[in-house]
Design a protein around this motif. Structure first.
Motif, PDB file in Angstrom:
ATOM      1  N   ASP A   1      13.188   8.696   0.354  1.00  0.00           N
ATOM      2  CA  ASP A   1      13.872   9.918  -0.088  1.00  0.00           C
ATOM      3  C   ASP A   1      14.175  10.836   1.094  1.00  0.00           C
ATOM      4  O   ASP A   1      15.254  11.435   1.175  1.00  0.00           O
ATOM      5  CB  ASP A   1      13.006  10.671  -1.108  1.00  0.00           C
TER       6      ASP A   1
ATOM      7  N   GLU B   1       0.827  -1.206   0.000  1.00  0.00           N
ATOM      8  CA  GLU B   1       0.000   0.000   0.000  1.00  0.00           C
ATOM      9  C   GLU B   1       0.868   1.266   0.000  1.00  0.00           C
ATOM     10  O   GLU B   1       0.586   2.232  -0.710  1.00  0.00           O
ATOM     11  CB  GLU B   1      -0.923   0.001   1.219  1.00  0.00           C
ATOM     12  N   LEU B   2       1.915   1.233   0.814  1.00  0.00           N
ATOM     13  CA  LEU B   2       2.810   2.395   0.878  1.00  0.00           C
ATOM     14  C   LEU B   2       3.517   2.621  -0.452  1.00  0.00           C
ATOM     15  O   LEU B   2       3.681   3.759  -0.903  1.00  0.00           O
ATOM     16  CB  LEU B   2       3.848   2.199   1.995  1.00  0.00           C
ATOM     17  N   ARG B   3       3.926   1.489  -1.079  1.00  0.00           N
ATOM     18  CA  ARG B   3       4.622   1.597  -2.363  1.00  0.00           C
ATOM     19  C   ARG B   3       3.687   2.155  -3.431  1.00  0.00           C
ATOM     20  O   ARG B   3       4.065   3.037  -4.205  1.00  0.00           O
ATOM     21  CB  ARG B   3       5.166   0.232  -2.770  1.00  0.00           C
ATOM     22  N   GLU B   4       2.470   1.636  -3.473  1.00  0.00           N
ATOM     23  CA  GLU B   4       1.513   2.068  -4.495  1.00  0.00           C
ATOM     24  C   GLU B   4       1.085   3.518  -4.291  1.00  0.00           C
ATOM     25  O   GLU B   4       0.819   4.243  -5.248  1.00  0.00           O
ATOM     26  CB  GLU B   4       0.285   1.146  -4.479  1.00  0.00           C
ATOM     27  N   SER B   5       1.018   3.954  -3.042  1.00  0.00           N
ATOM     28  CA  SER B   5       0.602   5.333  -2.764  1.00  0.00           C
ATOM     29  C   SER B   5       1.742   6.335  -2.941  1.00  0.00           C
ATOM     30  O   SER B   5       1.526   7.541  -2.977  1.00  0.00           O
ATOM     31  CB  SER B   5       0.072   5.446  -1.335  1.00  0.00           C
ATOM     32  N   GLY B   6       2.968   5.809  -3.030  1.00  0.00           N
ATOM     33  CA  GLY B   6       4.132   6.690  -3.150  1.00  0.00           C
ATOM     34  C   GLY B   6       4.702   7.105  -1.812  1.00  0.00           C
ATOM     35  O   GLY B   6       5.748   7.754  -1.748  1.00  0.00           O
ATOM     36  N   ALA B   7       4.021   6.732  -0.722  1.00  0.00           N
ATOM     37  CA  ALA B   7       4.483   7.135   0.608  1.00  0.00           C
ATOM     38  C   ALA B   7       5.828   6.502   0.947  1.00  0.00           C
ATOM     39  O   ALA B   7       6.680   7.126   1.589  1.00  0.00           O
ATOM     40  CB  ALA B   7       3.446   6.753   1.660  1.00  0.00           C
ATOM     41  N   LEU B   8       6.028   5.243   0.512  1.00  0.00           N
ATOM     42  CA  LEU B   8       7.283   4.564   0.810  1.00  0.00           C
ATOM     43  C   LEU B   8       8.451   5.276   0.133  1.00  0.00           C
ATOM     44  O   LEU B   8       9.498   5.516   0.750  1.00  0.00           O
ATOM     45  CB  LEU B   8       7.211   3.107   0.356  1.00  0.00           C
TER      46      LEU B   8
ATOM     47  N   ARG C   1       8.582   8.350  -0.793  1.00  0.00           N
ATOM     48  CA  ARG C   1       8.803   9.653  -0.154  1.00  0.00           C
ATOM     49  C   ARG C   1       9.575   9.512   1.146  1.00  0.00           C
ATOM     50  O   ARG C   1      10.461  10.307   1.458  1.00  0.00           O
ATOM     51  CB  ARG C   1       7.456  10.348   0.098  1.00  0.00           C
ATOM     52  N   GLU C   2       9.235   8.481   1.919  1.00  0.00           N
ATOM     53  CA  GLU C   2       9.920   8.277   3.194  1.00  0.00           C
ATOM     54  C   GLU C   2      11.376   7.871   2.979  1.00  0.00           C
ATOM     55  O   GLU C   2      12.271   8.306   3.707  1.00  0.00           O
ATOM     56  CB  GLU C   2       9.196   7.206   4.011  1.00  0.00           C
TER      57      GLU C   2
END
Length: 246
Positions: A34, A22-29, A31-32
């Motif tokens: 980075d 979920e984090l990967r698909e949302s881009g949150a992973l 961003r974190e």
């Protein structure tokens, strides 16, 4: 009991995989990751900056104490703190800092004086060296006040960055502050202050000065020093003075 633990571990792993997905698909992973990389780089840069600053501070401790018989001093000669500046008349940052240093002294109530030492950078020569020698001729003929008045005029007249005050205009500048033009020209043409300028330059190099303005603030009673390279704003200088007086 062992099977129950195995089920728990499997469940935890599935939940972890789902969360990561979920984090990967949302881009949150991304961003974190980075952000984490950014924090690591910032820490490395801060450490890289800290080491040269520590070395610079250590070398600054060897600065020559102020000598009223030799140095050009603006302000109270017996002030507790001296701003010792290694400067270049062709440096645009020195030109800007010239007024800042003067303001620091004028607002210090006699607690700070300003010492000017020459540091003409090679890529600004021959103009920077020639102008430094000219200020020494002004000092020879008119004393400490003449040095500072002439220095002000040089900074006002030069376009900076090695372009310099035309040689033929250096003597007329001297007459503006009441110096004898013939004596001034004779002094400048003789080159007799060349060694003095280079002595300052070598001295600055020996204590770690690499650019201009190279500033060292020194408590003249305790010998404590603080290195503050560059055209610092007056607030930074006042904070350094306060630290030295504590």
């Amino acid at each position: 009991m062992a099977a129950e633990h195995a089920v728990d571990r499997d469940l935890v792993q599935r939940i972890r995989d789902e969360v990561i997905k979920e984090l990967r698909e949302s881009g949150a992973l991304a961003r974190e990751v980075d952000a984490g990389i950014g924090r690591a780089i910032a820490r490395q840069r801060a450490e890289a900056q800290r080491r040269p600053q520590q070395e610079e501070q250590a070398e600054a401790k060897n600065v020559r104490p102020v000598d009223p018989a030799r140095d050009h001093i603006y302000g109270n000669p017996t002030a507790k703190v001296s701003l010792i500046e290694y400067s270049d008349f062709e440096c645009p940052f020195c030109k800007r800092f010239h007024q800042t240093a003067k303001q620091l002294v004028d607002e210090s109530g006699g607690q700070v004086n300003w010492v000017y030492r020459h540091f003409p950078l090679g890529f600004h020569n021959p103009a920077a060296q020639r102008e430094a020698e000219a200020t020494e001729c002004a000092a020879e003929l008119g004393g400490n006040d003449a040095f500072w008045k002439y220095s002000d005029l040089v900074f006002e007249a030069t376009p900076s960055n090695g372009k310099g005050v035309p040689p033929e205009q250096l003597t007329p500048l001297a007459t503006k502050i009441g110096l004898n033009s013939k004596q001034f020209k004779s002094c400048l043409d003789s080159g007799r202050h060349s060694a003095r300028v280079q002595e300052d330059f070598v001295e600055g190099t020996d204590i770690g000065i690499t650019g201009t303005p190279g500033n060292i603030l020194r408590n003249n009673e305790t010998g404590k020093v603080l290195s503050r390279a560059g055209a610092r704003p007056i607030e930074h200088l006042k904070a350094a003075v306060a630290e030295l007086l504590r």
